[in-house]
Design an enzyme around this catalytic site. Structure first.
Site, mmCIF file in Angstrom:
data_model
loop_
_atom_site.group_PDB
_atom_site.id
_atom_site.type_symbol
_atom_site.label_atom_id
_atom_site.label_comp_id
_atom_site.label_asym_id
_atom_site.label_seq_id
_atom_site.Cartn_x
_atom_site.Cartn_y
_atom_site.Cartn_z
ATOM 1 N N HIS A 3 -3.681 -6.380 1.490
ATOM 2 C CA HIS A 3 -3.896 -6.835 0.115
ATOM 3 C C HIS A 3 -3.681 -5.632 -0.801
ATOM 4 O O HIS A 3 -4.477 -4.697 -0.799
ATOM 5 C CB HIS A 3 -5.331 -7.376 -0.022
ATOM 6 N N HIS B 296 -11.414 -15.202 5.821
ATOM 7 C CA HIS B 296 -12.521 -14.606 5.086
ATOM 8 C C HIS B 296 -13.843 -14.806 5.822
ATOM 9 O O HIS B 296 -14.318 -15.912 5.989
ATOM 10 C CB HIS B 296 -12.661 -15.142 3.658
ATOM 11 N N HIS C 259 -9.450 -2.539 5.284
ATOM 12 C CA HIS C 259 -10.643 -1.693 5.316
ATOM 13 C C HIS C 259 -10.461 -0.408 6.114
ATOM 14 O O HIS C 259 -11.314 0.478 6.066
ATOM 15 C CB HIS C 259 -11.864 -2.499 5.738
ATOM 16 N N GLU D 209 -0.941 -9.987 0.606
ATOM 17 C CA GLU D 209 -1.848 -10.703 -0.315
ATOM 18 C C GLU D 209 -1.735 -10.042 -1.668
ATOM 19 O O GLU D 209 -1.762 -8.808 -1.766
ATOM 20 C CB GLU D 209 -3.290 -10.591 0.165
ATOM 21 N N ARG E 146 -7.769 -0.022 -4.700
ATOM 22 C CA ARG E 146 -9.003 0.549 -4.140
ATOM 23 C C ARG E 146 -8.883 0.862 -2.647
ATOM 24 O O ARG E 146 -9.614 1.677 -2.127
ATOM 25 C CB ARG E 146 -10.184 -0.380 -4.381
ATOM 26 N N GLU F 211 -4.146 -21.148 2.686
ATOM 27 C CA GLU F 211 -5.107 -20.441 3.526
ATOM 28 C C GLU F 211 -6.472 -20.904 3.065
ATOM 29 O O GLU F 211 -6.866 -20.665 1.910
ATOM 30 C CB GLU F 211 -4.971 -18.915 3.386
ATOM 31 N N ARG G 53 -4.181 -4.447 -4.012
ATOM 32 C CA ARG G 53 -4.940 -4.836 -5.208
ATOM 33 C C ARG G 53 -4.456 -4.053 -6.411
ATOM 34 O O ARG G 53 -3.999 -2.923 -6.295
ATOM 35 C CB ARG G 53 -6.435 -4.567 -4.990
ATOM 36 N N ASN H 31 -5.896 -8.058 9.249
ATOM 37 C CA ASN H 31 -5.959 -7.468 7.909
ATOM 38 C C ASN H 31 -6.468 -6.023 8.022
ATOM 39 O O ASN H 31 -7.580 -5.790 8.516
ATOM 40 C CB ASN H 31 -6.903 -8.321 7.050
ATOM 41 N N THR I 299 -12.330 -10.335 -1.937
ATOM 42 C CA THR I 299 -11.903 -11.580 -2.578
ATOM 43 C C THR I 299 -12.992 -12.632 -2.390
ATOM 44 O O THR I 299 -13.250 -13.073 -1.276
ATOM 45 C CB THR I 299 -10.580 -12.065 -1.947
#
Ligand code: PXP
Length: 258
Positions: free
Chosen positions: A51, A199, A11, A78, A57, A159, A53, A8, A109
């Site tokens: 993801h 996560h 970040h 995602e 962000r 998931e 969003r 992922n 999340t």
């Protein structure tokens, strides 16, 4: 079965967005999630996750499209179950979509999708995505009712949310959370669902998940980005120092001197 790693890259974009909100001409926004994804592929990752969003962000649509076009790995998008995102996904057609809950105020999340409460909307979304040839996963808490609801909704995968596992304190706490994951995973498997997890998984806790059967892929983000920053720091600083050694060497004449 070999456990797959979905990387992922959200970040990486979080760091970029801290400096570059709007990209203007002449800017070289860094770090670039695409470059991170290409490095992840080089290292052997099995998939890339982003993801997108609603509040944009971190990951931006141009990141998703660049990664989809340039990284030859399955892309896992995602997203929230909204009309806008469903339209976006059915146009882009990534290999996988994972439906996740989204609350603007959360840092990341935080909970799983309540498939039981929102079964009608989720089932419709799953059908629409599957019709477009996309494999659909639902990000859920490792709970019996949620696994059953995911199967009823027609998902291909669940998931399992490992947030509580990651935060569990002490051996007893971890073992309790692993048991929940084992039960949920076995139930999902018996209902014909594939099982992923994600996560809060990190270098210290990943081995504890080896007790959970049926796992196909782990989706991991934060710890990989954090580790890359620290393990890359030495070379990053060295490279800058080497560049700075040129000071005074290339400037042989005073400005304005003939
Ligand atoms: N899986 C899902 C569905 C997520 O939303 C996230 C990010 O919150 C992750 C996996 C990766 O979590 P982390 O960044 O803690 O590794």
């Amino acid at each position: 079965m070999k456990l797959r790693l979905g990387v992922n890259v959200d970040h990486v974009a979080t760091v970029r967005q801290a400096r570059y909100r709007a990209i203007e001409k002449g800017m070289s926004p860094e770090p670039n999630p695409l470059e991170f994804a290409l490095e992840a592929k080089r290292a052997g990752a099995h998939g890339i996750t982003v993801h997108l969003r609603e509040d944009r962000r971190h990951i931006q649509p141009h990141d998703v499209e660049a990664i989809a076009g340039k990284v030859k790995l399955p892309l896992n998008l995602e997203m929230a179950t909204t009309e806008a995102m469903l339209r976006y996904a059915t146009r882009l057609c990534p290999k996988n979509v994972c439906l996740v809950p989204e609350r603007r105020e959360e840092v990341t999340t935080e909970g799983g999708l309540d498939v039981r409460a929102g079964k009608k909307a989720v089932s419709r979304a799953v059908a629409r995505l599957k019709k477009a040839g996309i494999t659909v996963s639902l990000f859920i808490a490792p709970e019996t009712e949620q696994v059953e609801a995911a199967a009823d909704a027609g998902a291909d995968f669940v998931e399992l949310h490992t947030g509580r596992f990651a935060l569990a304190a002490g051996r007893a706490g971890v073992s309790r959370e692993v048991k929940r994951l084992v039960l949920a995973s076995n139930l999902a498997d018996s209902l014909g669902l594939g099982v992923n997890a994600g996560h809060g998984i990190n270098y210290a806790n990943v081995r504890a998940l080896f007790d959970v059967p049926n796992l196909y892929e782990l989706n991991i983000g934060h710890t990989l980005v954090a580790r890359s920053m620290v393990s890359g720091a030495f070379h990053a600083v060295r490279e800058m120092l080497e560049l700075m050694e040129g000071y005074g060497v290339s400037r042989s004449k005073k400005p304005g001197a003939a």
